[in-house]
Design an enzyme around this catalytic site. Structure first.
Site, PDB file in Angstrom:
ATOM      1  NE  ARG A 199       1.554  26.168 -12.681  1.00 28.15           N
ATOM      2  CZ  ARG A 199       0.923  26.713 -13.702  1.00 28.15           C
ATOM      3  NH1 ARG A 199       0.956  26.117 -14.899  1.00 28.15           N
ATOM      4  NH2 ARG A 199       0.236  27.827 -13.561  1.00 28.15           N
ATOM      5  CE  LYS A 224      -2.118  25.866  -9.408  1.00 27.58           C
ATOM      6  NZ  LYS A 224      -1.213  26.721  -8.601  1.00 27.58           N
ATOM      7  CG  HIS A 279       6.546  27.249  -7.813  1.00 35.58           C
ATOM      8  ND1 HIS A 279       5.938  26.607  -8.875  1.00 35.58           N
ATOM      9  CD2 HIS A 279       5.866  28.425  -7.663  1.00 35.58           C
ATOM     10  CE1 HIS A 279       4.947  27.338  -9.339  1.00 35.58           C
ATOM     11  NE2 HIS A 279       4.880  28.456  -8.627  1.00 35.58           N
ATOM     12  NE  ARG A 282       4.480  29.052 -12.904  1.00 39.38           N
ATOM     13  CZ  ARG A 282       3.934  29.053 -14.118  1.00 39.38           C
ATOM     14  NH1 ARG A 282       4.614  28.572 -15.138  1.00 39.38           N
ATOM     15  NH2 ARG A 282       2.716  29.534 -14.309  1.00 39.38           N
ATOM     16  CG  HIS A 304       0.022  33.057 -14.806  1.00 44.57           C
ATOM     17  ND1 HIS A 304       1.382  33.227 -14.922  1.00 44.57           N
ATOM     18  CD2 HIS A 304      -0.172  32.297 -13.695  1.00 44.57           C
ATOM     19  CE1 HIS A 304       1.981  32.618 -13.911  1.00 44.57           C
ATOM     20  NE2 HIS A 304       1.066  32.048 -13.157  1.00 44.57           N
ATOM     21  CE1 TYR A 313       5.000  31.495 -10.188  1.00 45.32           C
ATOM     22  CE2 TYR A 313       2.902  32.668 -10.254  1.00 45.32           C
ATOM     23  CZ  TYR A 313       3.650  31.557  -9.906  1.00 45.32           C
ATOM     24  OH  TYR A 313       3.047  30.506  -9.254  1.00 45.32           O
TER      25      TYR A 313
END
Length: 326
Positions: A199, A224, A279, A282, A304, A313
């Site tokens: 990120r 995150k 973003h 990503r 994740h 993604y």
């Protein structure tokens, strides 16, 4: 126990009973005052009384101030959170006492924010602040009688899944435009994003202590989901990092999130690339890495915890999948 008529639209109830705190509240009509008195006395008789004094004498604005002081400093994205709190404090609902706020009031706030053009995902963030605030007030701020009205309100449907990837010569055009921008850090930032699936905030937070170019690994301390992780570095990523100057601060990228965002928008405009966000890089990186790593390994790289999020993604092109068929 007494109900006192104090003037037009002012009926004050005062309840005194041994073993309980003195309760006092003013209503516009006598019938409302009598109903409240009966409710409090019944709860006392049944042994289920919980004082409402704190919730009935504290406004949402006061709670938002306390939330900003005590809770927000422990969160990531403090600047954005404080900005949302300022907007909530400017709303008429902020002047209401906590005990008087109902789900219909929260629903009206939700609808107003949507009518002002705020995206559903943004409105959900405002509601999340209020919901957390009500729960904290009930558990820790002496408002045990308080219900959480946000829990009864429908959340806006969020449809923010994107499948934007770099197409054709967009990567070359984008990097060329980045080189022409005034921010010298933009091009290496974009390359690292494409090569690692990190990120933007994670890249900007990197220090030289976090990177081992010999082992080709970057160690992310702040992520995150709150869990540190290691990210493998491609040959291209290592070459970019080796080319960067070093500073006394130890930070690899000497720029800010705001400066990066503005420079990226300008670069896309210069390159004639539409509907591309930082973003989205990503998404591009995750889709490329999926050709090398298995799903469990990919999840470790991207950070994740849920494989379903990895799939959000991963956007393979149909023509690339067709090639695997032979």
């Amino acid at each position: 126990m007494a109900i006192e008529h104090r003037g037009p639209y002012q009926w004050r109830v005062r309840i005194r009973r041994r073993g309980f705190p003195t309760m006092s509240r003013t209503f516009e009509t006598k019938s409302e005052a009598e109903a409240w008195e009966r409710m409090i006395l019944t709860e006392m008789d049944r042994g289920v009384f919980v004082s409402r004094r704190e919730a009935e004498s504290t406004t949402l604005s006061e709670c938002l101030d306390r939330y900003a002081r005590e809770i927000v400093p422990e969160k990531k994205g403090q600047r954005q959170e404080l900005g949302r709190i300022r907007i909530l404090k400017a709303h008429p609902l902020a002047s209401c006492y906590m005990a008087s706020i109902r789900s219909v009031d929260i629903a009206a706030l939700r609808d107003q924010l949507l009518a002002e053009g705020k995206k559903p995902s943004t409105v959900v963030k405002y509601l999340a602040i209020l919901s957390h605030l009500f729960n904290i007030a009930r558990r820790e701020w002496g408002m045990e009688s308080l219900a959480n009205p946000v829990e009864l309100v429908r959340k806006p449907t969020v449809r923010n899944a994107r499948e934007r990837r770099l197409e054709g010569d967009e990567e070359e055009r984008l990097l060329e435009a980045c080189r022409q921008q005034g921010n010298p850090w933009l091009e290496p930032l974009v390359i690292i994003a494409i090569e690692t699936a990190m990120r933007k905030g994670e890249i900007l937070g990197l220090t030289w202590e976090d990177v081992n170019l010999n082992d080709r690994v970057a160690y992310l301390r702040e992520t995150k989901n709150g869990e540190p992780r290691e990210v493998p570095l491609s040959t291209r990523a290592c070459q970019v990092l080796k080319s960067l100057p070093r500073s006394i601060s130890g930070r690899i990228f000497q720029t800010t999130d705001y400066a990066t965002r503005k420079a990226f928008i300008k670069a896309c405009k210069r390159a004639g690339i539409e509907d591309l966000r930082f973003h989205d890089l990503r998404h591009e990186a995750t889709s490329r890495l999926a050709e090398v790593y298995q799903a469990q390994e990919l999840a470790k790289i991207t950070g994740h915890k849920d494989l379903k999020m990895v799939l959000r993604y991963y956007h393979p092109r149909g023509k690339d999948l067709a090639k695997k068929l032979g």
